[in-house]
Design an enzyme around this catalytic site. Structure first.
Site, PDB file in Angstrom:
ATOM      1  N   TRP A 144       1.060  -1.349  -0.421  1.00 47.81           N
ATOM      2  CA  TRP A 144      -0.023   0.460   0.058  1.00 47.81           C
ATOM      3  C   TRP A 144       1.231   1.488  -0.001  1.00 47.81           C
ATOM      4  O   TRP A 144       0.524   2.285  -0.491  1.00 47.81           O
ATOM      5  CB  TRP A 144      -0.833   0.224   1.376  1.00 47.81           C
ATOM      6  CG  TRP A 144      -0.137   0.300   2.492  1.00 47.81           C
ATOM      7  CD1 TRP A 144       0.389  -0.278   3.160  1.00 47.81           C
ATOM      8  CD2 TRP A 144      -0.494   1.962   2.823  1.00 47.81           C
ATOM      9  NE1 TRP A 144       1.411  -0.065   3.829  1.00 47.81           N
ATOM     10  CE2 TRP A 144       0.338   0.988   3.853  1.00 47.81           C
ATOM     11  CE3 TRP A 144      -1.382   2.789   3.747  1.00 47.81           C
ATOM     12  CZ2 TRP A 144       0.613   1.945   5.372  1.00 47.81           C
ATOM     13  CZ3 TRP A 144      -1.304   3.496   4.845  1.00 47.81           C
ATOM     14  CH2 TRP A 144      -0.304   3.322   5.636  1.00 47.81           C
ATOM     15  N   ASP A 145       2.002   1.514   0.216  1.00 46.34           N
ATOM     16  CA  ASP A 145       3.410   2.392   0.300  1.00 46.34           C
ATOM     17  C   ASP A 145       3.414   3.016  -1.417  1.00 46.34           C
ATOM     18  O   ASP A 145       3.548   4.664  -1.020  1.00 46.34           O
ATOM     19  CB  ASP A 145       4.489   1.913  -0.106  1.00 46.34           C
ATOM     20  CG  ASP A 145       5.573   1.032   1.750  1.00 46.34           C
ATOM     21  OD1 ASP A 145       4.003   0.231   2.179  1.00 46.34           O
ATOM     22  OD2 ASP A 145       6.244   0.838   1.953  1.00 46.34           O
ATOM     23  N   GLU A 189       0.946  -1.547  13.278  1.00 47.87           N
ATOM     24  CA  GLU A 189       1.101  -2.948  12.854  1.00 47.87           C
ATOM     25  C   GLU A 189       1.424  -3.463  14.086  1.00 47.87           C
ATOM     26  O   GLU A 189       0.874  -4.848  14.951  1.00 47.87           O
ATOM     27  CB  GLU A 189       2.333  -3.851  11.974  1.00 47.87           C
ATOM     28  CG  GLU A 189       2.096  -3.443  11.141  1.00 47.87           C
ATOM     29  CD  GLU A 189       3.020  -3.889   9.681  1.00 47.87           C
ATOM     30  OE1 GLU A 189       3.870  -4.130   9.766  1.00 47.87           O
ATOM     31  OE2 GLU A 189       2.125  -4.328   8.479  1.00 47.87           O
ATOM     32  N   LYS A 247       3.470   2.169  16.166  1.00 47.34           N
ATOM     33  CA  LYS A 247       4.766   1.857  15.220  1.00 47.34           C
ATOM     34  C   LYS A 247       4.261   3.104  14.198  1.00 47.34           C
ATOM     35  O   LYS A 247       6.043   3.029  13.637  1.00 47.34           O
ATOM     36  CB  LYS A 247       4.552   0.356  14.193  1.00 47.34           C
ATOM     37  CG  LYS A 247       5.529  -0.040  13.585  1.00 47.34           C
ATOM     38  CD  LYS A 247       4.986  -0.822  12.726  1.00 47.34           C
ATOM     39  CE  LYS A 247       5.979  -1.578  11.708  1.00 47.34           C
ATOM     40  NZ  LYS A 247       5.758  -2.760  10.491  1.00 47.34           N
ATOM     41  N   GLN A 248       3.595   3.302  13.951  1.00 44.91           N
ATOM     42  CA  GLN A 248       3.280   4.337  13.008  1.00 44.91           C
ATOM     43  C   GLN A 248       1.596   4.371  13.044  1.00 44.91           C
ATOM     44  O   GLN A 248       1.443   4.760  13.430  1.00 44.91           O
ATOM     45  CB  GLN A 248       3.379   3.869  11.352  1.00 44.91           C
ATOM     46  CG  GLN A 248       2.360   2.231  11.060  1.00 44.91           C
ATOM     47  CD  GLN A 248       3.151   1.217   9.486  1.00 44.91           C
ATOM     48  OE1 GLN A 248       3.554   0.585  10.293  1.00 44.91           O
ATOM     49  NE2 GLN A 248       2.768   2.537   8.732  1.00 44.91           N
TER      50      GLN A 248
HETATM   51  C1  BGC Z   1       4.809  -0.997   7.627  1.00 46.82           C
HETATM   52  C2  BGC Z   1       3.412  -1.271   6.527  1.00 46.82           C
HETATM   53  C3  BGC Z   1       4.933  -1.218   4.918  1.00 46.82           C
HETATM   54  C4  BGC Z   1       5.752  -1.686   5.410  1.00 46.82           C
HETATM   55  C5  BGC Z   1       6.289  -2.354   4.420  1.00 46.82           C
HETATM   56  C6  BGC Z   1       6.332  -1.852   7.926  1.00 46.82           C
HETATM   57  O1  BGC Z   1       7.052  -2.068   8.430  1.00 46.82           O
HETATM   58  O2  BGC Z   1       4.430  -1.339   8.860  1.00 46.82           O
HETATM   59  O3  BGC Z   1       2.530  -0.476   6.313  1.00 46.82           O
HETATM   60  O4  BGC Z   1       3.711  -2.104   4.076  1.00 46.82           O
HETATM   61  O5  BGC Z   1       6.585  -1.440   6.313  1.00 46.82           O
HETATM   62  O6  BGC Z   1       6.969  -0.770   3.453  1.00 46.82           O
END
Ligand code: BGC
Length: 771
Positions: free
Chosen positions: A357-358, A488, A601-602
């Protein structure tokens, strides 16, 4: 924070040889051209620690999944972009002793990545025997003008050495991925060809049967004069080489130019690969080094003219943003809708080179504002072409009637991520793909795209949301249960505010666009209905119920949206309470402890506020920012940029700047101690957004460009290029004024901090900044 590279506006410079961090540098100094990429591995033999990486876009292998407890519905494989046949090889022996930087005595060493012109230089002095030395200067680029062409100019100058050098110029397809599940090699040989001066290897991937032809030829000069050498031919399984010896005397300069062409069956018929690659070698070598280099630099010149960001007063920030723009353009050129952007691009194996999804959430907004419309359009078409497969992905999980679930990770549309809480639960990715269509539309005004392609994707995704929502008799509300949001560090949660918000938004957006197409393009509407068997009344009737009744967790007292049901049951504490030797927590804490904690985390709720900030007043955004930012550990590279943008939006420039530096120099300063695995390509787009949408406050609302500019205290000025509906402009912010240069011939309508302006074609407008 460690900084291993010199601060310079256009260059990344490494002085001295540091074998202990060779992997990091191999990532940082990677080169690419959208079609292929190469880590900064050495041409010569190297027995020290190294991650060998050469990648051809779109060439992957479905590596059989390996998990402890197999659950029904798991993908069979995790796709991996393959480490492709090695094209850079040039082994050197000096008086019969192989040159190996891990064991040879090196007197000086320097690597330079020239971002302005797109090449990698490496130079070193080799101490041959006590006090005799040779100087090496090696330049390498992957042509932006001829995407199959790689060129290496390998020069050796004898400072005071008399003796013999042996060159072995080779190709090798006996390569492997470090990250394999069962330690297999994935390439088989098809054929090889060798003669004096040239060599070709054709290899094919197991299972996926991609064929890749790698061809080489070379040109050799001593003191500027062509020398024809009579090489020994080495011809063995998966390997071809030309080897020759030459006498060297003090002062001699020997220059070998190796020309390489890499063609794949994505763009060539398999049966023609041998002829085509030989033809390309003739063409590339007859064009010659100088002209190839000139054309390559000219392409970079064009890229920078439309996308450079200039920062005055902060070299570290300047270098970082150019580093990010450079790598994004090396990864994706938008010429082929079958290709996409892996989180590590061509710089490592992590994440398998797959599409996440990035792309929609981070990379697309960068390309929407910096590249020609076809570039982001190809990113959307990539997903459009995967719609049927996404319907199959959803069907595997029990969804029906054309509901589509786009994959969390893919190379061909099929889901291949094999961690259940990600594969099945991070369904928010479907929302990012719907939002991307909206984003494309508002930037380009290309309404045909919606009628021709976008609407079908939206119907599939809306059907998914409709079936994924559950009616709760107890709460008299729809709920979306058992998900993982962008954060996550929470799994299997109910009613993730971000996911629910996207679901409602997608349903509304789909309905309004279908209504519009029905009115304005009835023929196209009929085609959509025929292709999707869409029943407007019945389906949208149900969607409307979810729109009005989907549960959205919030806390009225704190004036915040809740990340999920029950979030406030956690012990709320700031990330500053975590001892620094326990950070990053994902490398120190058990998963159990992470899941129980409040640490994020984000960006999650904040990711939603970033997408939909138009729907919320600044005060609401501020309350949420102040609640969530202290708990966020930013252990995903995609996090700090979003927080930085929101910090700017609420006027907290110091926080925005602090977060900006963290995202901008994430790789250069190796914040998360993992740059050896590859660079964070998709988050690099987030860095750019932190300047343009963050400090610049650029938005597109109601078909107009808006700015709400701020400037970090340390900077004297910054300026960026951006596009809106075919108009390229440059926006400069100083502490006292704003300058808009319209670089096109059409007028640009703008709103700056609430005031309206029209900047005519080619006009430069200075506006006194209101503090
Ligand atoms: C992130 C995801 C992301 C993936 C690839 C993961 O660490 O939590 O949101 O899609 O990395 O960049």
């Amino acid at each position: 924070m460690k900084t291993n590279y010199e601060k310079n506006e256009w260059l990344i410079v490494e002085n001295g040889f540091h074998p202990e961090r060779n992997r990091e540098s191999e990532s940082i100094f990677s080169i690419g051209n959208g079609y292929m990429g190469q880590r900064a591995n050495f041409e010569e033999k190297y027995s020290g620690d190294s991650l060998k990486g050469s990648y051809v876009a779109g060439v992957y292998y479905p590596d059989k999944t390996r998990v402890g407890w197999w659950k029904n519905g798991y993908p069979d494989y995790f796709a991996k972009v393959l480490n492709a046949p090695k094209w850079i090889g040039i082994d050197i022996s000096v008086n019969g002793r192989p040159l190996d930087l891990a064991t040879s005595r090196i007197l000086s060493f320097k690597r330079v990545l020239n971002m302005k012109e797109g090449y990698l230089d490496r130079s070193f002095i080799l101490d041959v025997s006590g006090n005799k030395s040779l100087e090496f200067n090696v330049r390498r680029f992957l042509s932006m003008a001829e995407p199959d062409a790689g060129v290496i100019r390998y020069s050796v100058r004898s400072i005071d050495f008399d003796g013999k050098l042996e060159y072995t110029v080779y190709l090798d397809s006996d390569v492997k991925n470090e990250d394999t599940n069962y330690g297999q090699k994935f390439w088989k040989e098809v054929t090889r060809d060798i003669s004096a001066g040239t060599g070709v290897l054709i290899a094919r991937t197991m299972k996926t049967d991609f064929h890749v032809a790698t061809g080489m030829c070379y040109d050799f000069k001593v003191n500027g004069k062509h020398i024809s050498v009579t090489p020994t031919l080495i011809n063995r399984s998966k390997y071809v080489a030309n080897s020759f010896k030459i006498k060297v005397s003090q002062g001699d300069e020997l220059t070998l130019v190796k020309y390489v062409s890499v063609l794949s069956s994505l763009n060539n018929q398999k049966k023609n690969l041998m002829d085509n690659v030989k033809e390309r070698l003739v063409r590339i070598s007859s064009t010659g080094y100088e002209k190839l280099f000139f054309e390559h630099k000219a392409e970079w010149g064009r890229i920078w003219a439309a996308s450079d960001v200039v920062i005055e007063g902060d070299v570290a920030a300047q270098q970082a943003i150019r580093f990010n723009i450079f790598h994004l353009n090396q990864t994706y050129t938008g010429k082929d809708e079958r290709l996409n952007i892996g989180p590590k691009g061509f710089t490592g194996e992590k994440y398998g080179g797959g599409t996440y999804w990035d792309t929609e959430a981070f990379a697309l907004p960068f390309f929407l504002k910096t590249a020609d419309q076809n570039v982001p359009k190809n990113l959307l078409l990539y997903r459009y072409k995967h719609l049927d497969q996404s319907i199959k992905n959803a069907a595997k999980l029990g969804f029906k009637n054309g509901a589509a679930l786009y994959p969390m990770v893919t190379l061909n549309g099929e889901e291949c991520h094999n961690e259940w809480e990600i594969t099945f639960e991070e369904i928010h990715r479907n929302g990012a793909i719907a939002y991307a269509i909206f984003n494309y539309l508002r930037h380009t005004g290309d309404t045909d795209y919606m009628a021709d392609y976008g609407a079908e994707v939206l119907i599939g995704i809306s059907r998914f949301w409709n079936q994924r929502a559950t009616w709760s008799e107890k709460r008299k509300k729809y709920m979306i249960l058992g998900v993982t949001g962008p954060n996550e560090y929470e799994n299997n949660i109910n009613n993730n505010w971000y996911t629910n918000t996207l679901a409602v938004w997608t349903l509304k957006f789909t309905i309004s666009n279908l209504e519009e197409i029905r009115k304005t393009a009835p023929d196209k509407y009929d085609k959509i209905v025929a292709r999707t068997k869409f029943d407007f009344v019945k389906e949208t009737g149900q969607w409307k119920k979810i729109i009005s009744d989907l549960f959205m967790p919030s806390d009225k007292n704190r004036k915040v949206f809740l990340q999920q049901d029950g979030f406030l049951d956690k012990e709320i504490m700031p990330a500053t309470s975590i001892p620094s030797d326990e950070r990053p927590i994902n490398q120190h804490w058990s998963w159990d402890r992470i899941l129980r904690s409040c640490f994020i985390k984000q960006a999650d709720v904040l990711q939603g506020l970033y997408l939909f900030e138009e729907d919320h007043d600044v005060e609401t955004i501020r309350c949420n920012f102040e609640f969530y930012e202290p708990m966020t550990v930013h252990e995903s590279s995609l996090s700090a940029c979003v927080h930085s943008i929101l910090a700017s939006w609420i006027g907290n420039i110091d926080k925005a700047y602090e977060l900006y530096l963290r995202t901008a120099r994430l790789d250069l300063d190796d914040y998360n101690h993992e740059v050896g695995d590859g660079l964070h390509i998709t988050s690099m787009a987030g860095t750019w957004l932190a300047i343009v949408e963050g400090f610049g406050g650029m938005r597109i609302h109601n078909n107009k460009v808006l700015f709400k500019p701020l400037i970090p205290r340390k900077w004297k000025s910054y300026s960026f290029h951006a596009r809106f509906r075919g108009i390229l402009f440059e926006f400069t912010v100083t502490h006292s004024e704003l300058v808009i240069r319209n670089l096109s011939d059409k007028s640009l309508n703008l709103m700056i901090s609430g005031n309206e302006y029209v900047v005519k074609g080619s006009e430069e407008r200075h506006i006194i900044k209101l503090q």
